[in-house]
Write an enzyme that holds these catalytic residues in place. Structure first.
Site, PDB file in Angstrom:
ATOM      1  N   GLU A  79      -3.781   0.572  -8.747  1.00  0.00           N
ATOM      2  CA  GLU A  79      -2.653   1.463  -9.018  1.00  0.00           C
ATOM      3  C   GLU A  79      -1.473   0.601  -9.480  1.00  0.00           C
ATOM      4  O   GLU A  79      -1.084  -0.346  -8.775  1.00  0.00           O
ATOM      5  CB  GLU A  79      -2.280   2.249  -7.756  1.00  0.00           C
ATOM      6  N   HIS A 119      -1.278  -2.361  -6.951  1.00  0.00           N
ATOM      7  CA  HIS A 119      -2.009  -2.086  -5.710  1.00  0.00           C
ATOM      8  C   HIS A 119      -3.515  -2.220  -5.929  1.00  0.00           C
ATOM      9  O   HIS A 119      -4.191  -1.286  -6.356  1.00  0.00           O
ATOM     10  CB  HIS A 119      -1.643  -0.682  -5.208  1.00  0.00           C
ATOM     11  N   SER A 137       0.820  -1.211   0.000  1.00  0.00           N
ATOM     12  CA  SER A 137       0.000   0.000   0.000  1.00  0.00           C
ATOM     13  C   SER A 137       0.852   1.259   0.000  1.00  0.00           C
ATOM     14  O   SER A 137       0.389   2.319  -0.419  1.00  0.00           O
ATOM     15  CB  SER A 137      -0.870   0.045   1.261  1.00  0.00           C
ATOM     16  N   ASN A 166      -3.852   6.252  -1.095  1.00  0.00           N
ATOM     17  CA  ASN A 166      -3.551   6.266   0.338  1.00  0.00           C
ATOM     18  C   ASN A 166      -2.884   7.558   0.783  1.00  0.00           C
ATOM     19  O   ASN A 166      -3.025   7.966   1.939  1.00  0.00           O
ATOM     20  CB  ASN A 166      -2.716   5.043   0.724  1.00  0.00           C
TER      21      ASN A 166
END
Ligand SMILES: NC(=O)c1ccc[n+]([C@@H]2O[C@H](COP(=O)([O-])OP(=O)(O)OC[C@H]3O[C@@H](n4cnc5c(N)ncnc54)[C@H](O)[C@@H]3O)[C@@H](O)[C@H]2O)c1
Length: 284
Positions: A152, A140, A119, A190
């Site tokens: 991602e 991701h 992450s 994130n």
């Protein structure tokens, strides 16, 4: 290029979800787990996930059965030797992932690509553990994998264009939307999401409102599908803490410094849904 044999390392929340998505591309999938018990558990988790989708009418029963037959679990790293793509989904801990990449280097085929589902951690640090850093990138996925469309695709400095193209094609074959992003902590989602989640815990710690009130406010006031505490429980408080720690290490921005309550809850084993209790209680 399409992959016919895919290995998934790690059998937690993301391991099961990613294995299911990979099987959906038509590939044979091997999930590597640390113990026979967790290998059995990930197969059960995939069965349950597929059964839920069939119940909801989002997946055809026949299709679910075919997909399920493409997945098997193992505890033997050597079973990944013929995988063309390996997706790493183990705990968000750089030292653990680096050691795993070194072990994979000794086993995998000379043309394999390794993609990490981290992450926040630096993908470059993982790429440099193997003798073929040009064939390492990030992939991701989001949780729950079967429901979330974004992936991602993270480009470390060393990744070749061929690696990025092959992994992007794989993401498209999973029926997901790939977005390429630089190898920087938190990538896009994130880096933007975790200051919000962290500040929600700060509001709770300061008794500004109850967790139920804060969750209701963000659902009703912002149209979010779930509030920050329900989301932290879904992600896992240990994973959330690791993400914030990695973001803080990268940017030294106080918005990323984990609020003490979060760290204390992780120390207490209150990890969210996966442990049965986090901000809320869950029936096991
Ligand atoms: N939970 C999420 O919402 C989410 C979303 C996207 C990406 N991720 C990322 O996916 C990865 C896995 O997260 P998760 O939520 O599946 O975690 P999890 O806690 O559900 O599973 C972690 C897995 O790592 C294994 N593991 C733990 N310690 C290990 C060790 N020392 N050596 C080898 N394996 C070990 C566990 O056995 C388990 O299979 C992390 O990098 C995380 O940041 C998580």
């Amino acid at each position: 290029m399409s992959f016919t044999k895919i290995g998934v390392v790690g059998s937690g929340i993301m391991g099961g979800g990613v294995a299911e998505a990979a099987a959906g591309t038509g590939a044979q999938v091997v999930v590597l787990s640390r113990s026979v018990a967790s290998a059995d558990a990930v197969v059960v988790a995939i069965d349950q996930s597929l059964a839920k989708q069939v119940d909801k009418g989002t997946r055809d029963v026949q299709e679910a059965a075919v997909l399920r037959q493409r997945v098997r679990a193992t505890t033997d790293l050597a079973d990944l030797a013929d995988s063309e793509l390996i997706i790493e989904t183990v705990v968000e801990d750089l030292a653990v992932k680096m050691e795993l990449f070194r072990a994979l280097d000794a086993v995998v085929s000379s043309s394999a690509i390794i993609a990490t589902c981290t992450s926040t951690l630096p993908v470059i640090d993982l790429a440099m553990q193997v003798s073929f850093p040009e064939r390492v990138c990030g992939v991701h996925f989001f949780n729950p994998v079967h429901a979330m469309t974004l992936v991602e695709v993270v480009r470390p400095l060393t990744a070749s264009d061929a690696t990025m193209a092959a992994v992007t094609d794989f993401v498209l074959a999973c029926n997901k939307e790939p977005v390429e992003v630089k190898d920087q902590a938190g990538f896009i989602v994130n880096a933007l999401l975790f200051p919000y989640l962290n500040n929600a815990v700060r509001l709770l710690e300061k008794d500004v409102a109850t967790k139920e009130g804060i969750d209701a406010a963000m659902k009703g006031g912002c149209g979010f599908p779930m509030g920050p505490f329900a989301l932290l429980d879904l992600v896992g408080l240990d994973t959330s803490l690791a993400i914030l720690d990695a973001l803080y290490t990268e940017y030294a921005d106080s918005n990323y410094a984990p609020v003490p309550l979060l760290r204390r809850m992780v120390s207490a084993g209150q990890l969210g849904r996966k442990s049965g209790a986090g901000f809320y209680q869950y029936g096991k």
